[in-house]
Design an enzyme around this catalytic site. Structure first.
Site, short mmCIF file in Angstrom:
data_model
loop_
_atom_site.label_atom_id
_atom_site.label_comp_id
_atom_site.label_asym_id
_atom_site.label_seq_id
_atom_site.Cartn_x
_atom_site.Cartn_y
_atom_site.Cartn_z
N GLY A 45 0.88 -1.18 -0.06
CA GLY A 45 -0.13 -0.03 0.13
C GLY A 45 0.97 1.06 -0.06
O GLY A 45 1.82 1.28 0.89
N ALA A 46 0.72 2.08 -1.06
CA ALA A 46 1.65 3.29 -1.41
C ALA A 46 1.99 4.22 0.23
O ALA A 46 2.92 4.26 0.39
CB ALA A 46 0.88 4.35 -2.10
N ASP A 216 -1.27 5.04 -6.64
CA ASP A 216 0.03 4.93 -6.37
C ASP A 216 0.91 5.94 -6.73
O ASP A 216 1.93 6.25 -6.20
CB ASP A 216 0.64 3.47 -6.71
CG ASP A 216 -0.08 2.31 -6.00
OD1 ASP A 216 -1.03 1.89 -6.48
OD2 ASP A 216 0.46 1.94 -4.89
N LYS A 227 -3.21 -0.25 -8.69
CA LYS A 227 -3.30 -1.60 -9.12
C LYS A 227 -3.59 -2.06 -10.45
O LYS A 227 -4.60 -1.61 -10.74
CB LYS A 227 -3.75 -2.54 -7.85
CG LYS A 227 -3.78 -3.96 -7.68
CD LYS A 227 -2.55 -4.38 -7.80
CE LYS A 227 -1.49 -4.09 -6.65
NZ LYS A 227 0.11 -4.07 -6.82
O1 MRU Z 1 1.27 -3.90 -4.77
P1 MRU Z 1 0.69 -3.08 -3.41
O2 MRU Z 1 -0.27 -4.36 -2.43
O3 MRU Z 1 1.74 -2.63 -2.45
O4 MRU Z 1 -0.51 -2.49 -4.16
C1 MRU Z 1 -0.59 -1.10 -3.60
C2 MRU Z 1 -2.06 -1.05 -3.14
O5 MRU Z 1 -2.22 -0.87 -2.26
C3 MRU Z 1 -2.86 -0.08 -4.14
O6 MRU Z 1 -2.16 0.08 -5.23
C4 MRU Z 1 -3.78 0.62 -3.68
O7 MRU Z 1 -4.72 0.76 -4.40
C5 MRU Z 1 -3.22 2.02 -3.37
S1 MRU Z 1 -2.44 2.58 -2.03
C6 MRU Z 1 -3.48 2.54 -0.93
#
Ligand code: MRU
Length: 316
Positions: A45-46, A216, A227
């Site tokens: 999560g970013a 992100d 994602k």
């Molecule tokens: O690859 P991850 O699990 O780190 O994915 C990031 C995310 O959780 C998402 O892309 C999300 O939609 C944005 S971050 C709250």
């Protein structure tokens, strides 16, 4: 459930790989271990990655490593989310000004929580009584440390008694939908998990009132990375005239990148696709292309929600 705590030079973090079955913590005693936790997706999560990154740089600084090279190593752990870069820039500025790096990291962590708390409140206002909200990936408290972004708004709307229902994309290949479902279950929010390919037919049948996703990296023109699987949702939403909202703190804004084409898209190990949840599902020798993120053009976004509120133009 505490996602992060930092004491005596050790970052203790909730190991997201073990959820939803076990609440286990991982101890990262030095910056290399914290980088490992980011890369291996124990923390994801970013915004959450950015918090881990800030503490990693503090660990490196306290241990006497050269700041610029440690910062580079941290940045290389995951390339797509800009929050990590923004956190590292914030840390470097503080360290250069002689501030205590651990305090500076704690300041970054708190600033993320403050922003996300506001996002949940602003976002919940977009959810009407009995709305069915579709969401992708995980954007709850686990992905931030506290509160969440898109999922945080859904949780807040539930708390306010809006009778919200959530459609949860399972989010292949890493099944972040399992984290989303776990967080919704804990809060008692009615929801169904769906395969990622189900969303279109639900929209066609009129069973989705709005879509809320995180981000992100948001570029200057409003294009954003999220994602993998977000872009097709946005196209479908446009076709079916369903509002499509992007919820993210200002730490997710890339103030230098004009548009989405240049966002670096992380390509991960093909085994994540070929061996879902660790079990081989494809014939030996099959190759897979595992792009972890996609880019959605600004033209498909109804509005952005940041800590500053709702905006139809790209957030600054
Ligand atoms: O690859 P991850 O699990 O780190 O994915 C990031 C995310 O959780 C998402 O892309 C999300 O939609 C944005 S971050 C709250």
């Amino acid at each position: 459930m505490e996602v992060f705590s930092f004491s005596a030079g050790t970052l203790k973090l909730l190991d997201q790989r073990k959820l939803p079955f076990k609440e286990e913590y991982l101890l990262c005693k030095n910056y290399k271990q914290t980088i490992g936790a980011i890369r291996e997706m124990a923390v994801r999560g970013a915004p959450a990655i950015s918090i881990a990154g800030a503490y990693a740089l503090s660990q490196a600084e306290k241990a006497g490593y050269i700041i610029d090279s440690a910062a580079e190593e941290i940045l290389n752990s995951r390339p797509t989310a800009i929050d990590l870069k923004n956190a590292i820039d914030f840390m470097k500025e503080g360290i250069n000004n002689g501030e205590d790096s651990q305090k500076r990291a704690a300041e970054w962590e708190q600033s993320i929580y403050n922003k996300c708390k506001l996002i949940c409140m602003h976002g919940a206002e977009l959810i009407g009584e009995g709305n069915r909200v579709l969401t992708h990936c995980n954007t709850g408290p686990i992905a931030v440390g506290k509160y969440g972004t898109a999922l945080g708004a859904i949780l807040y709307a539930h708390k306010k008694g809006k009778g919200v229902f959530a459609w949860v994309d399972e989010t292949r290949p890493r099944f972040q939908g399992a984290l989303t479902s776990y967080e919704l279950s804990e809060a008692g929010v009615p929801h169904n998990v769906i395969t990622d390919s189900t969303a279109g037919s639900l929209m066609r049948k009129g069973e989705v009132d709005l879509i809320m996703v995180g981000a992100d990296r948001i570029c200057k023109n409003g294009d954003f990375a999220n994602k993998i699987g977000t872009y097709p949702l946005a196209v479908l939403a446009k076709h079916h005239r369903i509002p499509f909202y992007v919820l993210a703190p200002s730490s997710t804004i890339d103030s230098k990148l004009e548009s989405g084409e240049k966002i670096p898209i992380e390509r991960r190990d093909e085994r994540e696709i070929l061996e879902p949840a660790g079990v081989r599902a494809f014939a030996e020798g099959t190759r897979a292309a595992n792009f972890a993120f996609d880019v959605t053009p600004a033209s498909l976004v109804t509005a952005y929600v940041t800590e500053h509120g709702l905006s139809c133009s790209p957030p600054e």
